[in-house]
Design an enzyme around this catalytic site. Sequence first.
Site, mmCIF file in Angstrom:
data_model
loop_
_atom_site.group_PDB
_atom_site.id
_atom_site.type_symbol
_atom_site.label_atom_id
_atom_site.label_comp_id
_atom_site.label_asym_id
_atom_site.label_seq_id
_atom_site.Cartn_x
_atom_site.Cartn_y
_atom_site.Cartn_z
ATOM 1 N N SER A 19 -55.666 97.589 -29.508
ATOM 2 C CA SER A 19 -54.872 97.974 -30.775
ATOM 3 C C SER A 19 -55.163 96.948 -31.881
ATOM 4 O O SER A 19 -54.643 97.134 -33.064
ATOM 5 C CB SER A 19 -53.685 97.852 -30.478
ATOM 6 O OG SER A 19 -53.004 96.622 -30.064
ATOM 7 N N ILE A 22 -61.088 92.837 -31.985
ATOM 8 C CA ILE A 22 -62.472 93.261 -31.414
ATOM 9 C C ILE A 22 -62.234 94.428 -30.710
ATOM 10 O O ILE A 22 -62.949 95.269 -30.401
ATOM 11 C CB ILE A 22 -62.947 92.228 -30.678
ATOM 12 C CG1 ILE A 22 -63.569 90.794 -31.534
ATOM 13 C CG2 ILE A 22 -64.280 92.568 -29.562
ATOM 14 C CD1 ILE A 22 -63.848 89.686 -30.372
ATOM 15 N N SER A 42 -49.423 96.333 -25.560
ATOM 16 C CA SER A 42 -47.902 96.244 -25.135
ATOM 17 C C SER A 42 -46.999 96.173 -26.508
ATOM 18 O O SER A 42 -45.710 96.406 -26.393
ATOM 19 C CB SER A 42 -47.737 94.677 -24.660
ATOM 20 O OG SER A 42 -48.010 93.716 -25.646
ATOM 21 N N ARG A 46 -48.108 98.259 -33.295
ATOM 22 C CA ARG A 46 -49.344 98.074 -33.634
ATOM 23 C C ARG A 46 -50.235 99.023 -32.922
ATOM 24 O O ARG A 46 -51.457 99.521 -33.686
ATOM 25 C CB ARG A 46 -49.751 96.642 -32.934
ATOM 26 C CG ARG A 46 -51.313 96.006 -33.332
ATOM 27 C CD ARG A 46 -51.270 94.809 -33.198
ATOM 28 N NE ARG A 46 -51.099 94.626 -31.647
ATOM 29 C CZ ARG A 46 -51.166 93.127 -30.886
ATOM 30 N NH1 ARG A 46 -51.108 92.170 -31.757
ATOM 31 N NH2 ARG A 46 -51.419 93.298 -29.705
ATOM 32 N N ASP A 64 -48.402 96.331 -20.713
ATOM 33 C CA ASP A 64 -48.348 94.979 -20.937
ATOM 34 C C ASP A 64 -49.237 94.363 -19.973
ATOM 35 O O ASP A 64 -49.140 94.451 -18.549
ATOM 36 C CB ASP A 64 -47.219 94.304 -20.432
ATOM 37 C CG ASP A 64 -46.815 92.856 -20.705
ATOM 38 O OD1 ASP A 64 -47.857 92.087 -20.883
ATOM 39 O OD2 ASP A 64 -45.867 92.404 -20.410
ATOM 40 N N SER A 137 -65.424 86.753 -22.794
ATOM 41 C CA SER A 137 -65.055 85.513 -22.257
ATOM 42 C C SER A 137 -65.161 84.565 -23.705
ATOM 43 O O SER A 137 -64.312 84.931 -24.648
ATOM 44 C CB SER A 137 -66.100 84.899 -21.615
ATOM 45 O OG SER A 137 -67.503 84.787 -22.009
#
Length: 252
Positions: A19, A22, A42, A46, A64, A137
């Site tokens: 949402s 990236i 969650s 947005r 979530d 990462s």
Amino acid sequence: MQKHQSILEGKKVVIIGGSAGIGLAAAIAAANSGALVIIASSDAERMEKALSQLPENASGICTDAGDEEQIKRLFEQTGFFDHLIYTAGETFYSGILSEIDIKSSKKFFDIRYWGAMAAVKYAAPYINPGGSITLTSGIAGQSPGKGWAIGASMTAAMEGFTRAMAIELAPIRVNAVSPGIVNTELWSLVPPEAREHLFSQAASQLPLGKIAGPQDLALTYLHLMEQNYMTGQTITVDGGGVLTNIYGRLQG
């Protein structure tokens, strides 16, 4: 001339963290390539805002990423699909070891690491043959600066998990993207003037001379879904940040 048909045409892609930042950029890129995109977030408000930026072949599910049961239910709802992208994360505290409260710091791993592990656990049985998982990462694990104990630990753990899952879940392909400094909402806790100064300073020290936007990273997530002979790899997309030890230099 006949239009080139994307490998992702008609494929089903689930993006947890799709949402904003990236994840949203990856969702837009995948949807524009003809994929059927499902974003999970969650934050319902947005997510609706994100869906307004996506074509009709995209939908959303409130989830979530820090709640294992919600992650499990997400994949029960999506059913079988082709590719999973995990970009969910929160702004985390950086500080020197002597100032870190270990008990409270554990929560920083809930979404970024344990949430990713839960997503992979419950997604794997639903991934179609030829499908993939792409995790996220960060370069702090390769080239940390002073005060990056938490960030370096999380990102290094994610890369180890990526390699382990590439073996355990084969032939599902499992890879990761390692971003450098990217102008996203994750820097929102830094006051605007300080953030602008930080980005300007970082850009001046990077070989490419600029800070990445989310769309710069999206291309790599797209590549890892389309590249069918790569697994267990982490692709660094940082504008040369590791080469120049950008986090260490910013500390200095």
